[in-house]
Motif scaffolding. Structure first.
Motif, PDB file in Angstrom:
ATOM      1  N   GLN A 263       0.785  -1.234   0.000  1.00  0.00           N
ATOM      2  CA  GLN A 263       0.000   0.000   0.000  1.00  0.00           C
ATOM      3  C   GLN A 263       0.819   1.288   0.000  1.00  0.00           C
ATOM      4  N   ILE A 264       2.068   1.218   0.399  1.00  0.00           N
ATOM      5  CA  ILE A 264       2.891   2.437   0.364  1.00  0.00           C
ATOM      6  C   ILE A 264       3.420   2.603  -1.058  1.00  0.00           C
ATOM      7  N   LYS A 301       4.629  15.672  11.341  1.00  0.00           N
ATOM      8  CA  LYS A 301       3.436  15.830  10.511  1.00  0.00           C
ATOM      9  C   LYS A 301       2.524  14.607  10.618  1.00  0.00           C
ATOM     10  N   LEU A 302       3.116  13.415  10.612  1.00  0.00           N
ATOM     11  CA  LEU A 302       2.319  12.198  10.747  1.00  0.00           C
ATOM     12  C   LEU A 302       1.649  12.126  12.114  1.00  0.00           C
ATOM     13  N   SER A 303       2.386  12.531  13.135  1.00  0.00           N
ATOM     14  CA  SER A 303       1.834  12.508  14.488  1.00  0.00           C
ATOM     15  C   SER A 303       0.631  13.430  14.614  1.00  0.00           C
ATOM     16  N   PRO A 346       4.409   2.020  12.627  1.00  0.00           N
ATOM     17  CA  PRO A 346       3.665   1.298  13.661  1.00  0.00           C
ATOM     18  C   PRO A 346       3.509  -0.178  13.315  1.00  0.00           C
ATOM     19  N   VAL A 347       3.651  -1.027  14.314  1.00  0.00           N
ATOM     20  CA  VAL A 347       3.452  -2.460  14.102  1.00  0.00           C
ATOM     21  C   VAL A 347       3.083  -3.121  15.427  1.00  0.00           C
ATOM     22  N   SER A 348       2.058  -3.954  15.395  1.00  0.00           N
ATOM     23  CA  SER A 348       1.709  -4.793  16.537  1.00  0.00           C
ATOM     24  C   SER A 348       0.849  -5.938  16.044  1.00  0.00           C
ATOM     25  N   VAL A 349       0.688  -6.958  16.861  1.00  0.00           N
ATOM     26  CA  VAL A 349      -0.107  -8.113  16.442  1.00  0.00           C
ATOM     27  C   VAL A 349      -1.600  -7.824  16.471  1.00  0.00           C
ATOM     28  N   VAL A 350      -1.988  -6.718  17.075  1.00  0.00           N
ATOM     29  CA  VAL A 350      -3.410  -6.373  17.132  1.00  0.00           C
ATOM     30  C   VAL A 350      -3.743  -5.185  16.225  1.00  0.00           C
ATOM     31  N   MET A 351      -2.839  -4.843  15.347  1.00  0.00           N
ATOM     32  CA  MET A 351      -3.080  -3.745  14.421  1.00  0.00           C
ATOM     33  C   MET A 351      -4.109  -4.184  13.385  1.00  0.00           C
ATOM     34  N   VAL A 359      -2.588   4.416   8.147  1.00  0.00           N
ATOM     35  CA  VAL A 359      -1.170   4.786   8.192  1.00  0.00           C
ATOM     36  C   VAL A 359      -0.641   4.976   6.767  1.00  0.00           C
ATOM     37  N   CYS A 360      -0.941   4.040   5.891  1.00  0.00           N
ATOM     38  CA  CYS A 360      -0.443   4.112   4.515  1.00  0.00           C
ATOM     39  C   CYS A 360      -0.993   5.335   3.777  1.00  0.00           C
ATOM     40  N   GLU A 361      -2.257   5.617   3.982  1.00  0.00           N
ATOM     41  CA  GLU A 361      -2.874   6.784   3.339  1.00  0.00           C
ATOM     42  C   GLU A 361      -2.192   8.071   3.787  1.00  0.00           C
ATOM     43  N   LYS A 362      -2.019   8.212   5.091  1.00  0.00           N
ATOM     44  CA  LYS A 362      -1.416   9.440   5.609  1.00  0.00           C
ATOM     45  C   LYS A 362       0.036   9.574   5.185  1.00  0.00           C
ATOM     46  N   LEU A 363       0.753   8.453   5.158  1.00  0.00           N
ATOM     47  CA  LEU A 363       2.157   8.506   4.751  1.00  0.00           C
ATOM     48  C   LEU A 363       2.273   8.835   3.266  1.00  0.00           C
ATOM     49  N   ASN A 364       1.478   8.198   2.433  1.00  0.00           N
ATOM     50  CA  ASN A 364       1.504   8.502   0.996  1.00  0.00           C
ATOM     51  C   ASN A 364       1.162   9.957   0.725  1.00  0.00           C
ATOM     52  N   ASN A 365       0.118  10.446   1.407  1.00  0.00           N
ATOM     53  CA  ASN A 365      -0.301  11.840   1.206  1.00  0.00           C
ATOM     54  C   ASN A 365       0.784  12.818   1.644  1.00  0.00           C
ATOM     55  N   ARG A 366       1.382  12.537   2.775  1.00  0.00           N
ATOM     56  CA  ARG A 366       2.381  13.455   3.311  1.00  0.00           C
ATOM     57  C   ARG A 366       3.628  13.483   2.398  1.00  0.00           C
ATOM     58  N   LEU A 367       4.059  12.313   1.935  1.00  0.00           N
ATOM     59  CA  LEU A 367       5.228  12.270   1.076  1.00  0.00           C
ATOM     60  C   LEU A 367       4.962  12.918  -0.278  1.00  0.00           C
ATOM     61  N   ALA A 368       3.730  12.874  -0.736  1.00  0.00           N
ATOM     62  CA  ALA A 368       3.373  13.492  -2.014  1.00  0.00           C
ATOM     63  C   ALA A 368       3.515  15.011  -1.952  1.00  0.00           C
ATOM     64  N   LEU A 369       3.455  15.578  -0.749  1.00  0.00           N
ATOM     65  CA  LEU A 369       3.564  17.024  -0.576  1.00  0.00           C
ATOM     66  C   LEU A 369       5.009  17.501  -0.463  1.00  0.00           C
ATOM     67  N   ILE A 370       5.928  16.562  -0.335  1.00  0.00           N
ATOM     68  CA  ILE A 370       7.343  16.927  -0.139  1.00  0.00           C
ATOM     69  C   ILE A 370       8.058  17.024  -1.490  1.00  0.00           C
TER      70      ILE A 370
END
Length: 370
Positions: A263-264, A301-303, A346-351, A359-370
């Motif tokens: 997804q990233i 920004k992600l936070s 982020p990673v956990s067995v209950v994610m 997470v993937c959406e926000k990361l992709n969007n944020r990187l697209a702005l850089i």
């Protein structure tokens, strides 16, 4: 939505059984070095190809015991700078002469080239660290080099229980391996550690050191300058239930990573995946952001959008730590690059799948702005 870096997972049904077992332990009066510590050790042995296992109070104490069993006082030890200080401080405490090594800029781990560069006639041991649960890609090459040059190979496998390279489990590559069961690890005993070795005599000596230097638990004769490095039965019982789920935990973490890889979409970030022939337990999901992108600004920004990335491995390599200011004057460009350019997703067995997508959406969007 808020996504935390990780989450300790102790299933409800396990909690009920853990409490029952803890009541049994409390009623027995044997709160340390009892049958559950032995069972805990046996389960680790099963994971590490039937090594001898000594359970101790932490991964740090495991390394200090190792430094003592090999009598590394005044001996030169090569240690990667890109590691937690607790990899190096046990050797500092026993009086070893530490030589820090630079790392591979993508994996963050020690390389054969660095071991060769730093090796002198005074070198006695080499420490390899499996960063984020990925076994150091040069591990087997370093193992062969150590064997050919009569050097002791020590594995700090604190991150890597359940990881492997060419079918060889973490903790079985060197003379000894050490593990941590701190709460952030993929399985936890609350606090705890372990030493693994195929050498029976080394294992027996480590047992003496962990219990105040006594020959055995039932007498008061002290033959070594040890300490209280025991694992309590209460910690052991939690660890037993966690170890029973290690394959389940690794499988789920692997699915989390697969979702990230699928997804990233941005080419401005690259997830660190194990090289061919290696399997990771995915203790961390490390990713390298390209030059020119501020990792720290990206995290902020992600936070702000609810995505809390985990602590890096590591933001301050050992050579930058005040306690090691007199240890070396060398430069470590790769360690500094890695520490500045990577983040841990982020990673956990209950994610949940929804959390992953977020997470993937926000990361992709944020990187697209850089």
């Amino acid at each position: 939505m808020v996504i935390n870096p990780t989450k300790v997972h102790i299933p409800d049904e396990d909690q009920e059984n853990i409490i029952k077992k803890m009541k049994e332990i409390l009623n027995s009066g044997q709160l340390t070095l009892g049958p559950y510590t032995k069972e805990f050790e046996n389960k680790i042995s099963n994971i590490t190809s039937d090594q001898y296992v000594t359970a101790v109070s932490s991964g740090t104490s495991a390394l200090e015991i190792v430094a003592l069993t090999f009598n590394l006082k005044d001996k030169e030890v090569i240690i990667p700078s890109n590691t937690f200080v607790a990899t190096a401080t046990p050797f500092l405490r026993v009086g070893s002469k530490i030589r820090f090594a630079d790392c591979d800029p993508f994996y963050g781990s020690i390389t054969l080239e660095e071991v060769k560069r730093l090796h002198t006639k005074d070198t006695r041991a080499v420490v390899i660290v499996h960063i984020g649960g990925i076994i150091a890609p040069d591990s087997l090459l370093i193992k062969k080099y150590c064997e050919d040059n009569d050097l002791i190979l020590i594995e700090d496998a604190a991150h890597a229980l359940g990881s492997s390279i060419l079918g060889k489990p973490a903790g079985t590559l060197g003379e000894v391996g050490t593990f941590s069961f701190y709460p952030t690890k993929i399985v936890t005993s609350g606090e705890g550690g372990a030493i693994t070795t195929k050498n029976y005599n080394l294992s027996e000596e480590s047992r003496i050191y962990r219990d105040q230097g006594k020959v055995d638990f039932y007498n008061n004769y002290h033959t070594h300058v040890g300490s209280n490095w025991r694992l309590s039965e209460l910690h052991a019982i939690l660890g037993i239930f966690q170890l029973d789920r290690i394959n389940e935990f690794i499988e789920r973490r692997s699915k989390v990573v697969k979702a990230y890889l699928d997804q990233i979409k941005s080419e401005k970030i690259k997830i660190v995946t194990p090289p061919p022939g290696s399997e990771s337990n995915w203790y961390k999901v490390m990713a390298i952001v390209e030059n020119g992108i501020s990792r720290d600004e990206l995290k902020v920004k992600l936070s702000q959008e609810g995505v809390k990335c985990g602590g890096e491995v590591y933001t301050a390599p050992c050579h930058t730590q005040p306690i090691f200011k007199n240890t070396t004057k060398s430069s470590f460009p790769n360690s500094e690059y890695f520490s500045n350019q990577h983040l841990c997703l982020p990673v956990s067995v209950v994610m949940s799948d929804d959390e992953l997508s977020y997470v993937c959406e926000k990361l992709n969007n944020r990187l697209a702005l850089i």
